[in-house]
Design a protein around this motif. Structure first.
Motif, PDB file in Angstrom:
ATOM      1  N   LEU A 103     -35.662  18.090  18.429  1.00 19.01           N
ATOM      2  CA  LEU A 103     -36.427  17.144  19.236  1.00 19.01           C
ATOM      3  C   LEU A 103     -35.610  15.906  19.542  1.00 19.01           C
ATOM      4  CD1 LEU A 103     -39.965  17.327  17.581  1.00 19.01           C
ATOM      5  CD2 LEU A 103     -39.284  18.222  19.813  1.00 19.01           C
ATOM      6  N   ALA A 104     -34.876  15.399  18.548  1.00 27.59           N
ATOM      7  CA  ALA A 104     -34.052  14.206  18.750  1.00 27.59           C
ATOM      8  C   ALA A 104     -32.984  14.456  19.816  1.00 27.59           C
ATOM      9  CB  ALA A 104     -33.411  13.787  17.439  1.00 27.59           C
ATOM     10  N   ALA A 105     -32.432  15.659  19.848  1.00 26.64           N
ATOM     11  CA  ALA A 105     -31.443  15.997  20.870  1.00 26.64           C
ATOM     12  C   ALA A 105     -32.054  15.971  22.265  1.00 26.64           C
ATOM     13  CB  ALA A 105     -30.832  17.362  20.586  1.00 26.64           C
ATOM     14  N   MET A 106     -33.383  16.183  22.339  1.00 27.50           N
ATOM     15  CA  MET A 106     -34.099  16.121  23.622  1.00 27.50           C
ATOM     16  C   MET A 106     -34.661  14.725  23.881  1.00 27.50           C
ATOM     17  SD  MET A 106     -36.276  19.638  23.572  1.00 27.50           S
ATOM     18  CE  MET A 106     -36.251  20.298  21.926  1.00 27.50           C
ATOM     19  N   ASN A 107     -34.280  13.752  23.035  1.00 26.62           N
ATOM     20  CA  ASN A 107     -34.762  12.375  23.112  1.00 26.62           C
ATOM     21  C   ASN A 107     -36.274  12.301  22.890  1.00 26.62           C
ATOM     22  OD1 ASN A 107     -34.046   9.711  23.173  1.00 26.62           O
ATOM     23  ND2 ASN A 107     -34.339   9.503  25.379  1.00 26.62           N
ATOM     24  N   LEU A 108     -36.771  13.152  21.984  1.00 34.38           N
ATOM     25  CA  LEU A 108     -38.185  13.206  21.653  1.00 34.38           C
ATOM     26  C   LEU A 108     -38.363  13.010  20.152  1.00 34.38           C
ATOM     27  CD1 LEU A 108     -39.203  16.357  23.718  1.00 34.38           C
ATOM     28  CD2 LEU A 108     -39.670  13.978  24.311  1.00 34.38           C
ATOM     29  N   ARG A 109     -39.591  12.767  19.745  1.00 36.53           N
ATOM     30  CA  ARG A 109     -39.966  12.692  18.337  1.00 36.53           C
ATOM     31  C   ARG A 109     -41.252  13.481  18.164  1.00 36.53           C
ATOM     32  NH1 ARG A 109     -44.122   8.760  17.828  1.00 36.53           N
ATOM     33  NH2 ARG A 109     -44.295   7.491  19.695  1.00 36.53           N
ATOM     34  N   ARG A 121     -44.423  21.096  17.632  1.00 36.29           N
ATOM     35  CA  ARG A 121     -44.632  21.553  19.011  1.00 36.29           C
ATOM     36  C   ARG A 121     -43.905  20.636  19.989  1.00 36.29           C
ATOM     37  NH1 ARG A 121     -47.266  25.804  18.962  1.00 36.29           N
ATOM     38  NH2 ARG A 121     -49.042  26.172  17.617  1.00 36.29           N
ATOM     39  N   ILE A 122     -43.119  21.228  20.853  1.00 41.72           N
ATOM     40  CA  ILE A 122     -42.412  20.454  21.876  1.00 41.72           C
ATOM     41  C   ILE A 122     -43.417  19.883  22.865  1.00 41.72           C
ATOM     42  CG2 ILE A 122     -40.712  20.588  23.740  1.00 41.72           C
ATOM     43  CD1 ILE A 122     -39.369  22.864  22.127  1.00 41.72           C
ATOM     44  N   SER A 123     -44.472  20.619  23.145  1.00 38.58           N
ATOM     45  CA  SER A 123     -45.478  20.160  24.112  1.00 38.58           C
ATOM     46  C   SER A 123     -46.242  18.933  23.617  1.00 38.58           C
ATOM     47  CB  SER A 123     -46.454  21.295  24.434  1.00 38.58           C
ATOM     48  OG  SER A 123     -47.097  21.734  23.249  1.00 38.58           O
ATOM     49  N   GLU A 124     -46.311  18.722  22.280  1.00 35.78           N
ATOM     50  CA  GLU A 124     -47.006  17.561  21.724  1.00 35.78           C
ATOM     51  C   GLU A 124     -46.055  16.417  21.387  1.00 35.78           C
ATOM     52  OE1 GLU A 124     -49.163  18.931  18.330  1.00 35.78           O
ATOM     53  OE2 GLU A 124     -50.390  20.319  19.491  1.00 35.78           O
ATOM     54  N   ALA A 125     -44.754  16.621  21.585  1.00 35.18           N
ATOM     55  CA  ALA A 125     -43.766  15.598  21.237  1.00 35.18           C
ATOM     56  C   ALA A 125     -43.895  14.389  22.160  1.00 35.18           C
ATOM     57  CB  ALA A 125     -42.361  16.177  21.333  1.00 35.18           C
ATOM     58  N   LYS A 126     -43.481  13.243  21.627  1.00 37.04           N
ATOM     59  CA  LYS A 126     -43.525  11.986  22.374  1.00 37.04           C
ATOM     60  C   LYS A 126     -42.106  11.467  22.565  1.00 37.04           C
ATOM     61  CE  LYS A 126     -48.010  10.783  20.509  1.00 37.04           C
ATOM     62  NZ  LYS A 126     -48.766   9.869  19.661  1.00 37.04           N
ATOM     63  N   PRO A 127     -41.897  10.603  23.559  1.00 36.25           N
ATOM     64  CA  PRO A 127     -40.553  10.037  23.744  1.00 36.25           C
ATOM     65  C   PRO A 127     -40.161   9.172  22.554  1.00 36.25           C
ATOM     66  CG  PRO A 127     -41.991   9.525  25.603  1.00 36.25           C
ATOM     67  CD  PRO A 127     -42.833  10.179  24.581  1.00 36.25           C
ATOM     68  N   LYS A 128     -38.862   9.153  22.256  1.00 41.76           N
ATOM     69  CA  LYS A 128     -38.378   8.312  21.173  1.00 41.76           C
ATOM     70  C   LYS A 128     -38.592   6.846  21.540  1.00 41.76           C
ATOM     71  CE  LYS A 128     -34.589   9.793  18.703  1.00 41.76           C
ATOM     72  NZ  LYS A 128     -33.140  10.021  18.613  1.00 41.76           N
ATOM     73  N   ASP A 129     -38.853   6.023  20.516  1.00 40.79           N
ATOM     74  CA  ASP A 129     -38.992   4.587  20.743  1.00 40.79           C
ATOM     75  C   ASP A 129     -37.640   4.011  21.150  1.00 40.79           C
ATOM     76  OD1 ASP A 129     -41.644   4.695  20.029  1.00 40.79           O
ATOM     77  OD2 ASP A 129     -41.265   4.209  17.935  1.00 40.79           O
ATOM     78  N   GLN A 130     -37.670   3.052  22.042  1.00 36.97           N
ATOM     79  CA  GLN A 130     -36.443   2.423  22.517  1.00 36.97           C
ATOM     80  C   GLN A 130     -35.893   1.471  21.455  1.00 36.97           C
ATOM     81  OE1 GLN A 130     -34.837   3.194  25.380  1.00 36.97           O
ATOM     82  NE2 GLN A 130     -36.391   4.785  25.529  1.00 36.97           N
ATOM     83  N   PHE A 131     -34.593   1.378  21.355  1.00 36.26           N
ATOM     84  CA  PHE A 131     -33.943   0.463  20.429  1.00 36.26           C
ATOM     85  C   PHE A 131     -33.826  -0.890  21.133  1.00 36.26           C
ATOM     86  CE2 PHE A 131     -30.385  -1.206  17.911  1.00 36.26           C
ATOM     87  CZ  PHE A 131     -30.877  -0.962  16.645  1.00 36.26           C
ATOM     88  N   THR A 132     -34.772  -1.772  20.840  1.00 34.49           N
ATOM     89  CA  THR A 132     -34.839  -3.057  21.524  1.00 34.49           C
ATOM     90  C   THR A 132     -33.934  -4.084  20.854  1.00 34.49           C
ATOM     91  OG1 THR A 132     -36.668  -3.805  20.150  1.00 34.49           O
ATOM     92  CG2 THR A 132     -37.238  -2.604  22.182  1.00 34.49           C
ATOM     93  N   GLU A 133     -33.752  -5.212  21.525  1.00 30.27           N
ATOM     94  CA  GLU A 133     -32.958  -6.315  20.980  1.00 30.27           C
ATOM     95  C   GLU A 133     -33.593  -6.855  19.700  1.00 30.27           C
ATOM     96  OE1 GLU A 133     -29.693  -8.520  20.638  1.00 30.27           O
ATOM     97  OE2 GLU A 133     -30.027  -7.109  22.274  1.00 30.27           O
TER      98      GLU A 133
END
Length: 135
Positions: free
Chosen positions: A37-43, A71-83
């Motif tokens: 999932l991380a390789a797909m930029n998902l969590r 489940r890939i279909s239930e995965a969410k986008p990774k949180d952005q690394f903010t300042e």
């Protein structure tokens, strides 16, 4: 050759649907490990896995290792690394490099086994090369 003793797609034997190493993508197309999932930029979208991979391993105490599948279909986008997150991480790492006794900031993390810098633990003063250079 896959080990079919780990094939339990309905979860009756292991509690979760279980697949042998290397076969999950064939048998269940919507599943992925955290690393995939991380390789797909998902969590993972949930905390609980929906299935697992299982394989024999000499490194494991009981001879069997597992990997959670989500489940890939239930995965969410990774949180952005903010300042703000970067500043918080830098502050946390600086706290781990600061000796609680002499308050010096070092280029390495203070050993938790000592609880202070090695120089304070031995009753001396820190070497110049160990200290963080002030910018």
């Amino acid at each position: 050759m896959t080990n079919l003793r780990f094939l339990d797609p309905d979860g009756s034997r292991y509690g979760l649907p279980t697949y042998p190493w290397g076969t999950a993508w064939v048998l269940a197309e919507d599943l992925a490990t955290r690393k995939q999932l991380a390789a797909m930029n998902l969590r993972p979208g949930t905390t609980d896995p929906v299935a697992q991979l299982m394989w024999r391993s000499r490194r494991a105490p009981d001879g069997v290792r597992t990997a959670a599948l989500y489940r890939i279909s239930e995965a969410k986008p990774k949180d952005q690394f903010t300042e703000a997150r970067a500043r918080a991480l830098a502050a946390a790492m600086r706290a781990r490099r600061t000796c609680p006794t002499c308050r010096q900031v070092f280029v390495y993390v203070i050993p938790t086994s000592l609880g202070e810098c090695p120089a304070c633990h031995e009753g001396g003063t820190p070497e110049a090369w160990e200290l963080e250079v002030a910018a």
